[in-house]
Design a protein around this motif. Structure first.
Motif, PDB file in Angstrom:
ATOM      1  N   PRO A  31       0.825  -1.212   0.000  1.00 37.36           N
ATOM      2  CA  PRO A  31       0.000   0.000   0.000  1.00 37.36           C
ATOM      3  C   PRO A  31       0.858   1.260   0.000  1.00 37.36           C
ATOM      4  N   ALA A  32       0.314   2.339  -0.509  1.00 40.02           N
ATOM      5  CA  ALA A  32       1.059   3.593  -0.621  1.00 40.02           C
ATOM      6  C   ALA A  32       1.497   4.124   0.737  1.00 40.02           C
ATOM      7  N   HIS A  33       0.739   3.842   1.799  1.00 40.21           N
ATOM      8  CA  HIS A  33       1.068   4.365   3.123  1.00 40.21           C
ATOM      9  C   HIS A  33       2.113   3.512   3.867  1.00 40.21           C
ATOM     10  N   SER A  34       2.520   2.407   3.281  1.00 40.07           N
ATOM     11  CA  SER A  34       3.480   1.510   3.946  1.00 40.07           C
ATOM     12  C   SER A  34       4.834   2.189   4.111  1.00 40.07           C
ATOM     13  N   ARG A  35       5.454   1.958   5.273  1.00 40.81           N
ATOM     14  CA  ARG A  35       6.771   2.541   5.557  1.00 40.81           C
ATOM     15  C   ARG A  35       7.777   1.444   5.908  1.00 40.81           C
ATOM     16  N   SER A  36       7.599   0.274   5.319  1.00 41.65           N
ATOM     17  CA  SER A  36       8.528  -0.821   5.593  1.00 41.65           C
ATOM     18  C   SER A  36       8.694  -1.701   4.352  1.00 41.65           C
ATOM     19  N   ASP A  37       9.694  -2.543   4.394  1.00 41.28           N
ATOM     20  CA  ASP A  37       9.920  -3.494   3.298  1.00 41.28           C
ATOM     21  C   ASP A  37       8.799  -4.538   3.303  1.00 41.28           C
ATOM     22  N   TRP A  38       8.494  -5.054   2.133  1.00 41.83           N
ATOM     23  CA  TRP A  38       7.488  -6.106   2.002  1.00 41.83           C
ATOM     24  C   TRP A  38       8.168  -7.352   1.464  1.00 41.83           C
ATOM     25  N   ILE A  39       7.826  -8.494   2.051  1.00 41.16           N
ATOM     26  CA  ILE A  39       8.415  -9.771   1.646  1.00 41.16           C
ATOM     27  C   ILE A  39       7.331 -10.603   0.982  1.00 41.16           C
ATOM     28  N   GLY A  40       7.637 -11.074  -0.226  1.00 41.19           N
ATOM     29  CA  GLY A  40       6.653 -11.821  -0.999  1.00 41.19           C
ATOM     30  C   GLY A  40       6.764 -13.319  -0.797  1.00 41.19           C
ATOM     31  N   PRO A  41       5.901 -14.056  -1.449  1.00 43.37           N
ATOM     32  CA  PRO A  41       5.949 -15.530  -1.374  1.00 43.37           C
ATOM     33  C   PRO A  41       7.180 -16.050  -2.129  1.00 43.37           C
ATOM     34  N   PRO A  42       7.614 -17.271  -1.810  1.00 44.71           N
ATOM     35  CA  PRO A  42       8.802 -17.823  -2.478  1.00 44.71           C
ATOM     36  C   PRO A  42       8.637 -17.870  -3.999  1.00 44.71           C
ATOM     37  N   LYS A  83       9.011 -19.392  -7.619  1.00 39.18           N
ATOM     38  CA  LYS A  83       8.886 -20.807  -8.006  1.00 39.18           C
ATOM     39  C   LYS A  83      10.175 -21.391  -8.572  1.00 39.18           C
ATOM     40  N   HIS A  84      11.099 -20.560  -9.018  1.00 38.78           N
ATOM     41  CA  HIS A  84      12.357 -21.080  -9.575  1.00 38.78           C
ATOM     42  C   HIS A  84      13.490 -21.080  -8.547  1.00 38.78           C
ATOM     43  N   SER A  85      13.622 -20.001  -7.801  1.00 38.05           N
ATOM     44  CA  SER A  85      14.751 -19.895  -6.865  1.00 38.05           C
ATOM     45  C   SER A  85      14.398 -20.335  -5.454  1.00 38.05           C
ATOM     46  N   ASN A  86      13.120 -20.375  -5.124  1.00 36.45           N
ATOM     47  CA  ASN A  86      12.633 -20.640  -3.763  1.00 36.45           C
ATOM     48  C   ASN A  86      12.990 -19.523  -2.783  1.00 36.45           C
ATOM     49  N   LEU A  87      13.460 -18.385  -3.285  1.00 34.25           N
ATOM     50  CA  LEU A  87      13.768 -17.246  -2.426  1.00 34.25           C
ATOM     51  C   LEU A  87      12.540 -16.339  -2.337  1.00 34.25           C
ATOM     52  N   ARG A  88      12.376 -15.713  -1.182  1.00 34.19           N
ATOM     53  CA  ARG A  88      11.267 -14.780  -0.991  1.00 34.19           C
ATOM     54  C   ARG A  88      11.721 -13.387  -1.422  1.00 34.19           C
ATOM     55  N   PRO A  89      11.131 -12.826  -2.470  1.00 33.01           N
ATOM     56  CA  PRO A  89      11.547 -11.499  -2.937  1.00 33.01           C
ATOM     57  C   PRO A  89      11.143 -10.406  -1.946  1.00 33.01           C
ATOM     58  N   VAL A  90      11.941  -9.362  -1.914  1.00 39.76           N
ATOM     59  CA  VAL A  90      11.680  -8.223  -1.034  1.00 39.76           C
ATOM     60  C   VAL A  90      11.428  -6.993  -1.903  1.00 39.76           C
ATOM     61  N   ILE A  91      10.372  -6.269  -1.569  1.00 42.48           N
ATOM     62  CA  ILE A  91      10.129  -4.966  -2.182  1.00 42.48           C
ATOM     63  C   ILE A  91      10.579  -3.963  -1.133  1.00 42.48           C
ATOM     64  N   PHE A  92      11.643  -3.254  -1.450  1.00 42.17           N
ATOM     65  CA  PHE A  92      12.262  -2.356  -0.485  1.00 42.17           C
ATOM     66  C   PHE A  92      11.521  -1.028  -0.401  1.00 42.17           C
ATOM     67  N   TYR A  93      11.301  -0.588   0.820  1.00 43.98           N
ATOM     68  CA  TYR A  93      10.683   0.717   1.065  1.00 43.98           C
ATOM     69  C   TYR A  93      11.689   1.801   0.695  1.00 43.98           C
ATOM     70  N   VAL A  94      11.214   2.814  -0.010  1.00 47.62           N
ATOM     71  CA  VAL A  94      12.052   3.955  -0.368  1.00 47.62           C
ATOM     72  C   VAL A  94      11.498   5.176   0.357  1.00 47.62           C
ATOM     73  N   SER A  95      12.256   5.663   1.307  1.00 51.41           N
ATOM     74  CA  SER A  95      11.843   6.836   2.071  1.00 51.41           C
ATOM     75  C   SER A  95      11.911   8.084   1.195  1.00 51.41           C
ATOM     76  N   PRO A  96      10.945   8.982   1.330  1.00 54.64           N
ATOM     77  CA  PRO A  96      11.008  10.232   0.559  1.00 54.64           C
ATOM     78  C   PRO A  96      12.223  11.083   0.947  1.00 54.64           C
ATOM     79  N   GLU A  97      12.721  10.905   2.188  1.00 58.58           N
ATOM     80  CA  GLU A  97      13.903  11.655   2.648  1.00 58.58           C
ATOM     81  C   GLU A  97      15.177  10.810   2.564  1.00 58.58           C
TER      82      GLU A  97
END
Length: 147
Positions: free
Chosen positions: A2-13, A15-29
């Motif tokens: 969500p747009a109001h989120s202020r933290s990293d988000w971790i997705g499901p594993p 299917k090829h690597s079995n790693l959980r992808p991270v969407i990194f939070y980018v602070s406006p400052e």
């Protein structure tokens, strides 16, 4: 996220690597140093994703080829008379795992070396960011205590 989120988000594993992808939070400052840290983390994630996706694909393909060749050598088909996929016993599979690891030893060593380098860099940048934030907080506190 969500747009109001202020933290990293971790997705499901993946299917090829079995790693959980991270969407990194980018602070406006975000400072240039914080940006370098985030980009180093993103690059590390991308490198890990590429390595493990390639590795797991090769593993599955070679495993299937190994099973097929062993079954063929025994005069068996991939599927038994009930339609179930034929399997090998644990000892036979242990031979495959040992050979696969031996054959890929150098790749794993190189990956580990690169992993340590990337993570040392990330840890160093995290220390710099923490120090910069602490100094910024102390300056803010000193400025506000004087008022």
């Amino acid at each position: 996220p969500p747009a109001h989120s202020r933290s990293d988000w971790i997705g499901p594993p993946d299917k090829h690597s079995n790693l959980r992808p991270v969407i990194f939070y980018v602070s406006p400052e975000e400072s240039p140093l914080e940006r370098r840290l985030r980009e180093a983390r993103q690059e590390a994630q991308a490198c890990d994703q590429r390595f493990w996706a390639r590795h797991n694909r090769a593993f599955c393909q070679e495993k299937e080829e190994f099973i097929y060749s062993r079954l063929k050598a025994k005069g068996l088909e991939i599927r038994d008379e009930t339609g179930q996929k034929a399997t090998l016993n644990a000892e036979e599979m242990a031979d495959f795992y040992k050979d696969f690891l031996s054959k890929n030893f150098r790749k794993h060593m190189q990956y580990n070396r690169d992993w340590y380098k990337r993570n040392f860099t990330i840890t160093f940048l995290m220390g710099q960011v923490a120090l910069a934030r602490a100094l910024r907080w102390l300056r803010w506190k000193k400025k506000n205590v004087g008022n």
